[in-house]
Structure formats: structure tokens, C-alpha cells
Design an enzyme around this catalytic site. Structure first.
Site, PDB file in Angstrom:
ATOM      1  N   LYS A 140       0.980  -1.405   0.049  1.00  0.00           N
ATOM      2  CA  LYS A 140      -0.037   0.033   0.090  1.00  0.00           C
ATOM      3  C   LYS A 140       1.060   1.355  -0.135  1.00  0.00           C
ATOM      4  CE  LYS A 140      -4.110  -1.698  -0.145  1.00  0.00           C
ATOM      5  NZ  LYS A 140      -4.915  -1.689  -1.372  1.00  0.00           N
TER       6      LYS A 140
ATOM      7  N   THR B 247     -16.042  -5.743   5.513  1.00  0.00           N
ATOM      8  CA  THR B 247     -16.151  -6.348   4.370  1.00  0.00           C
ATOM      9  C   THR B 247     -15.775  -7.929   4.603  1.00  0.00           C
ATOM     10  OG1 THR B 247     -13.947  -5.680   4.110  1.00  0.00           O
ATOM     11  CG2 THR B 247     -15.644  -4.229   2.966  1.00  0.00           C
TER      12      THR B 247
END
Length: 272
Positions: free
Chosen positions: A89, A128
């Protein structure tokens, strides 16, 4: 509009896996695939008519804050899934800022300003499947604990619809259809990155060159592998064809021999 949110994360107590190309899965899926795709699409993005509002949105998360951008360990087993995820990331965010500068540096033939804008979007912690996999550690015991503590997670974490709002904000807000790109959006507002490496030009240059060479090498390896597989497949087909041809020839010979033998009997009966 291009929305890049491919993501995978190894559970907290797991070890990162390698792809079929021998690259760490999180580095390949979370970062290198985005780098490669945008590199391919870059000419088409820059060539869009001047009256179009072109937006590129790249998904990230707060794991980048504690990460280290180690580029020498992308093709071996990493320390842990969380460490690998944060590194990918951090690299992704650094590349997105560099990609915006790459777009801004392009001189359009029509002399119009650049109309393509790249945004980094952090949806925040949401309920999620990826978050559930991380919280449970990928184990049945972890899943049981997750179910027992579900009311807590329901209060602490956003729904997936709430997490998507920052992406929708970056995609639809009129403010981001003009001016400069290269903005970091979280909780439907613009913020600044919490790591200096995210917007460091020297780091971006090193990362871009490393990624470009890595993609080139992997493509060559893939081409060689595909050529070898094609050759093996052709050899296998040829071998099967030879076997079928031999079997067919043996069958015809046996049939001819039977016909000849049967004819001899009829001839003998005729003579009798």
C-alpha cells in the site's frame, strides 16, 4: 473513470504466498498489477479530449503508516501478511502521486491543460469479507470469536456501503473535476498522507524504475514459459497422432489379413 481496488491480504498469523510467477502475492495484486495496468493505459489516458473529466481512483488503507518500502524482498516469503500488505500500500500510494506528476508533465498537442486526475481513496475500516478474514486470522477459532464479538464489530466498523462513500465522493464531486489531481481522500474529505515517503520524488523514481524492470523481466519469463508449454503441447499432440496412426495401420493390416484368410476358405470350398 478508472477505479483500482484490487486487494488481497494474508491473515495476521499467516505467511505471504507466491504467485505462479514467483512474486509475493500481496506485492503483485495490491501494487504491481496497478502499476502495470496504468503504464499500459497511460497513452490512452493522456490522449483523452480536453473536454472530458478523466479520473483515476486508487484504493488504499491505513496499513501504509507503519510499513517499510523494502523492494528487495518482493519475490521471497515476507515476514507476515500485515507487513507485506502495508508495504504494498505504501508503494501504491507513492506510485499514484508519481503517476499524477507523469500526467501533468505531458504536453498535449492541442496545448490544453491536463484533464486526467489521480486520487488515492481510503474507504476506512469496513465490514467487508477482507476485513473479516483479517480479524479471524483465517482460522475457525478466529471466526468463532468474530461471531461472538459481532455486536462490537457492528458498532466499530462501517458497513460496506458506508465505506464506498469516499470512492463515490471522489468519483462524483464536481470539485475534483477541475484543478490539480494527486489528492488523498478519506471520510469524504481531503487529507494529507502521514508518511513522508508517500510523496518523495527520489523514492518514486527508484520505485518506478524497479517496478518497470520487474514487469519486463516477468513478461519475458512468462513468454518463455508459454513457449515451452506450447512446444510440449505440440509434441504431445504429435506423439498422440503417431500413436493413432500406428494403431490405425495395425488395424488395417489385421483386417486385411482376416479378409485374405476368409477368402482362402471360400476358395477352398469352391474347389471342393
Amino acid at each position: 473513470m478508472i477505479i483500482l481496488c484490487a486487494n488481497t491480504m494474508t491473515p495476521r498469523w499467516g505467511k505471504s504466498r507466491l504467485t505462479i510467477d514467483g512474486v509475493e502475492e500481496e506485492w503483485m495484486v495490491n501494487y504491481l498489477s496497478t502499476f502495470h495496468l496504468l503504464s499500459i493505459l497511460s497513452p490512452a489516458i493522456r490522449a483523452q479530449p480536453a473536454d472530458r473529466d478523466v479520473r483515476v481512483m486508487v484504493g488504499t488503507c491505513s496499513s501504509y503508516i507503519g510499513a517499510t518500502l523494502d523492494m528487495d524482498n518482493t519475490e521471497t516469503k515476507a515476514k507476515s501478511g500485515s507487513w507485506s500488505h502495508g508495504r504494498a500500500k505504501l508503494a501504491l500510494m507513492n506510485f499514484t502521486y508519481a503517476f499524477q506528476k507523469h500526467l501533468d508533465a505531458y504536453k498535449r498537442p492541442d496545448k490544453q491543460p491536463n484533464n486526467a486526475r489521480a486520487f488515492i481513496v481510503d474507504p476506512g475500516y469496513s465490514r467487508t469479507p477482507g476485513m473479516r478474514r483479517w480479524l479471524t486470522g483465517g482460522s475457525l477459532i478466529g471466526l468463532l470469536l468474530y461471531l461472538v464479538t459481532w455486536p462490537v464489530w457492528w458498532l466499530v466498523l462501517k458497513s460496506s456501503e458506508q465505506g464506498a462513500q469516499s470512492f463515490l465522493f471522489a468519483a462524483m464531486d464536481a470539485e475534483y473535476g477541475q484543478g490539480l489531481g494527486g489528492k488523498f481522500i478519506k471520510e469524504c474529505r481531503e487529507i494529507g498522507p502521514l508518511r513522508a515517503e508517500v510523496n518523495d520524488e527520489d523514492t518514486a523514481k527508484t520505485l518506478w524504475e524497479f517496478s518497470d524492470k520487474q514487469v519486463e523481466r516477468l513478461e519475458k519469463q512468462g513468454a518463455v514459459q508459454r513457449a515451452l508449454e506450447k512446444k510440449e503441447k505440440e509434441q504431445s499432440h504429435a506423439k498422440n497422432a503417431d500413436s493413432n496412426s500406428t494403431a490405425s495401420a495395425d488395424g488395417e493390416a489385421a483386417q486385411a489379413q482376416q479378409t485374405q484368410t476368409a477368402g482362402s476358405r471360400r476358395n477352398r470350398k469352391g474347389k471342393n
